[in-house]
Design a protein around this motif. Structure first.
Motif, PDB file in Angstrom:
ATOM      1  N   LEU A   1       1.043  -1.575   0.213  1.00 27.29           N
ATOM      2  CA  LEU A   1       0.285   0.080   0.210  1.00 27.29           C
ATOM      3  C   LEU A   1       0.744   0.950   0.014  1.00 27.29           C
ATOM      4  O   LEU A   1      -0.120   2.272  -0.335  1.00 27.29           O
ATOM      5  N   ARG A   2       2.195   1.407   0.290  1.00 26.73           N
ATOM      6  CA  ARG A   2       3.121   2.524  -0.445  1.00 26.73           C
ATOM      7  C   ARG A   2       3.269   3.679   0.232  1.00 26.73           C
ATOM      8  O   ARG A   2       3.828   4.574  -0.054  1.00 26.73           O
ATOM      9  N   GLU A   3       2.775   3.443   2.107  1.00 24.03           N
ATOM     10  CA  GLU A   3       2.582   4.291   2.976  1.00 24.03           C
ATOM     11  C   GLU A   3       3.812   3.951   4.027  1.00 24.03           C
ATOM     12  O   GLU A   3       2.437   3.407   4.750  1.00 24.03           O
TER      13      GLU A   3
ATOM     14  N   GLU B   1      15.283 -11.345  -5.427  1.00 22.35           N
ATOM     15  CA  GLU B   1      15.897  -9.664  -6.569  1.00 22.35           C
ATOM     16  C   GLU B   1      14.021  -9.398  -5.742  1.00 22.35           C
ATOM     17  O   GLU B   1      12.756  -9.785  -6.577  1.00 22.35           O
ATOM     18  N   THR B   2      13.933  -8.180  -5.554  1.00 17.70           N
ATOM     19  CA  THR B   2      12.986  -7.467  -5.383  1.00 17.70           C
ATOM     20  C   THR B   2      13.070  -5.906  -5.781  1.00 17.70           C
ATOM     21  O   THR B   2      13.757  -5.192  -5.654  1.00 17.70           O
ATOM     22  N   PHE B   3      11.485  -5.273  -5.744  1.00 15.70           N
ATOM     23  CA  PHE B   3      11.612  -3.911  -5.296  1.00 15.70           C
ATOM     24  C   PHE B   3      11.848  -3.724  -4.351  1.00 15.70           C
ATOM     25  O   PHE B   3      11.585  -3.315  -3.304  1.00 15.70           O
TER      26      PHE B   3
ATOM     27  N   MET C   1       7.358  -7.988 -13.034  1.00 16.27           N
ATOM     28  CA  MET C   1       7.384  -8.011 -11.644  1.00 16.27           C
ATOM     29  C   MET C   1       8.002  -9.432 -11.404  1.00 16.27           C
ATOM     30  O   MET C   1       8.641 -10.202 -11.643  1.00 16.27           O
ATOM     31  N   ARG C   2       8.129  -9.246 -10.411  1.00 23.14           N
ATOM     32  CA  ARG C   2       9.195 -10.165  -9.187  1.00 23.14           C
ATOM     33  C   ARG C   2       8.535 -11.308  -8.364  1.00 23.14           C
ATOM     34  O   ARG C   2       7.446 -10.728  -7.252  1.00 23.14           O
ATOM     35  N   PRO C   3       7.908 -12.884  -8.681  1.00 23.67           N
ATOM     36  CA  PRO C   3       8.889 -13.118  -9.646  1.00 23.67           C
ATOM     37  C   PRO C   3       8.228 -13.116 -10.730  1.00 23.67           C
ATOM     38  O   PRO C   3       7.680 -12.406 -11.211  1.00 23.67           O
TER      39      PRO C   3
HETATM   40  O1  DOR Z   1       7.011  -7.337  -8.853  1.00 23.09           O
HETATM   41  C1  DOR Z   1       6.945  -7.318  -7.290  1.00 23.09           C
HETATM   42  N1  DOR Z   1       7.066  -5.806  -6.637  1.00 23.09           N
HETATM   43  N2  DOR Z   1       8.211  -8.181  -6.408  1.00 23.09           N
HETATM   44  C2  DOR Z   1       8.141  -8.702  -5.439  1.00 23.09           C
HETATM   45  O2  DOR Z   1       9.177  -7.994  -4.989  1.00 23.09           O
HETATM   46  C3  DOR Z   1       7.695  -5.878  -4.825  1.00 23.09           C
HETATM   47  C4  DOR Z   1       6.636  -5.723  -5.459  1.00 23.09           C
HETATM   48  C5  DOR Z   1       6.672  -4.239  -5.178  1.00 23.09           C
HETATM   49  O3  DOR Z   1       6.737  -3.902  -3.771  1.00 23.09           O
HETATM   50  O4  DOR Z   1       6.933  -2.995  -5.618  1.00 23.09           O
END
Ligand code: DOR
Ligand code: ZN
Length: 357
Positions: free
Chosen positions: A16-18, A104-106, A202-204
């Protein structure tokens, strides 16, 4: 119009980014998207800025949600490379679980060295499970750590045939492991990247047709459908360095209802994976007088715009959808009706609120 009544759905994996990234989404817009998708509870991931890694930060997030959320929200705490694992564990009572990014992630939360991982597996005292983003061989490492340190493991967004088969083996042996799959890994593959470009990143990452089919073939051991709702803006996605992630809260139920219509799972399976199992795995409190009403016969293609999420796009635009959320009732109050969010900011409850400092 035949209306189907279902329990308020639970999404155990959203971003939710906050605080820190509210140009992508915030606790109000994200929970509005949840209601529009038929979810009355969402569990939010810790990769915000700052990350949710201590009891103080968890309490700060709780205060933000208490003022803004329109559905119920629980929070994960997250492992970081520079926080003492015992400090993170100390926040466990107020969290729904511990999230560890092993692959690997964001963002900056990835941990892929054995010593740090083991320290977290040793320190965590629950009560929620350890939820891991662990792809391919890293999944084997996490299954071993969970066994060695006697931890309950939840594997987020399984995407590969090798992974789902390993989880089946672990479950068959009696290991206490659960897992989730996303609608995008169930419906999309690498072949869709031509069409979607960065909007399919996206990840995965999206996998092969054989991997996608393996998820459907092993759906009986997939405990939860989770969206991994990961909103990013269009300009970010079209930049030279697009961040990975796709929004998913408003498309998950029509995609899974399509699967029911096509005979790939039963309605009981859907309710188990989108309500009963996440409730059990994360020990979530009941929501009395809470339900959603769905126009069960609606057939349409997902639109390109008109979403509640601030991201304002969907990788499923133009794809077939089945069923439309008409109305959501949360604790006896109508909170969503035919495209309109009626709930006041802050009317959602924070799960574990009383346990935080
Ligand atoms: O695609 C992804 N987005 N995978 C993640 O592990 C993190 C997520 C994000 O926070 O944007
Ligand atoms: Zn995620």
């Amino acid at each position: 119009m035949p209306l189907l009544r279902l329990p308020g759905l639970i999404d155990p994996h959203v971003h939710l980014r906050e605080p820190g990234l509210t140009h992508k989404e915030d606790l109000f817009t994200g929970t509005c998207a949840a209601l529009a998708g038929g979810f009355t509870t969402v569990l939010d991931m810790p990769n915000t800025i700052p990350p949710t890694s201590t009891a103080e930060r968890l309490a700060a997030k709780t205060r933000l949600a208490a003022a803004q959320a329109v559905c119920d929200v629980g929070f994960f705490v997250g492992a970081t490379n520079d926080t003492d694992p015992s400090l993170v564990a100390a926040a466990g009572a107020g969290a729904c679980g511990l999230k560890i990014y092993v692959s690997e992630t964001f963002g900056s939360l990835r941990i892929d060295d054995l010593a740090t991982l083991a320290a977290y597996f040793a320190a965590w005292q629950g009560p929620g499970p350890i939820a891991v983003h662990a792809e391919d061989v890293m999944l084997a490492a996490c299954l071993t750590l969970a066994e060695v340190y006697n931890q309950r493991l939840h594997v987020v967004h399984v995407s590969l045939k090798s992974e789902i088969e390993l989880i089946r083996q672990a479950k068959t042996r009696g290991q206490h492991v659960t897992c989730e799959a996303t609608p995008h890994h169930l419906y999309l593959t690498q072949a869709d990247l031509q069409r979607l470009g960065p909007y399919g990143d996206m990840r995965p990452a999206l996998a092969t047709e054989s991997d996608r089919q393996a998820l459907w073939d092993n759906l009986d051991i997939v405990d939860c459908i989770a969206t991994d709702h990961a909103p990013h803006t269009r300009p970010e996605k079209e930049s030279d360095n697009p961040p990975p992630g796709v929004p998913g809260l408003e498309t998950a139920l029509p995609l899974m209802l399509l699967a029911v219509h096509e005979g790939r799972l039963t309605m009981d399976d859907l309710i188990a994976k989108m309500h009963d199992n996440p409730r059990r795995i994360y020990n979530l409190p009941p929501q009395p007088d809470t339900f959603i009403e769905v126009d069960a016969e609606a057939r349409y293609d997902f639109p390109a715009s008109g979403w509640q999420t601030r991201a304002g796009w969907s990788p499923f635009a133009g794809m077939p959808a089945h069923g439309r959320v008409q109305r959501v009732v949360l604790r006896g109050r109508e909170v969503y009706d035919e495209g309109r969010v009626l709930a006041a900011p802050g009317s959602g409850q924070v799960i574990g609120e009383l346990a935080t400092v």
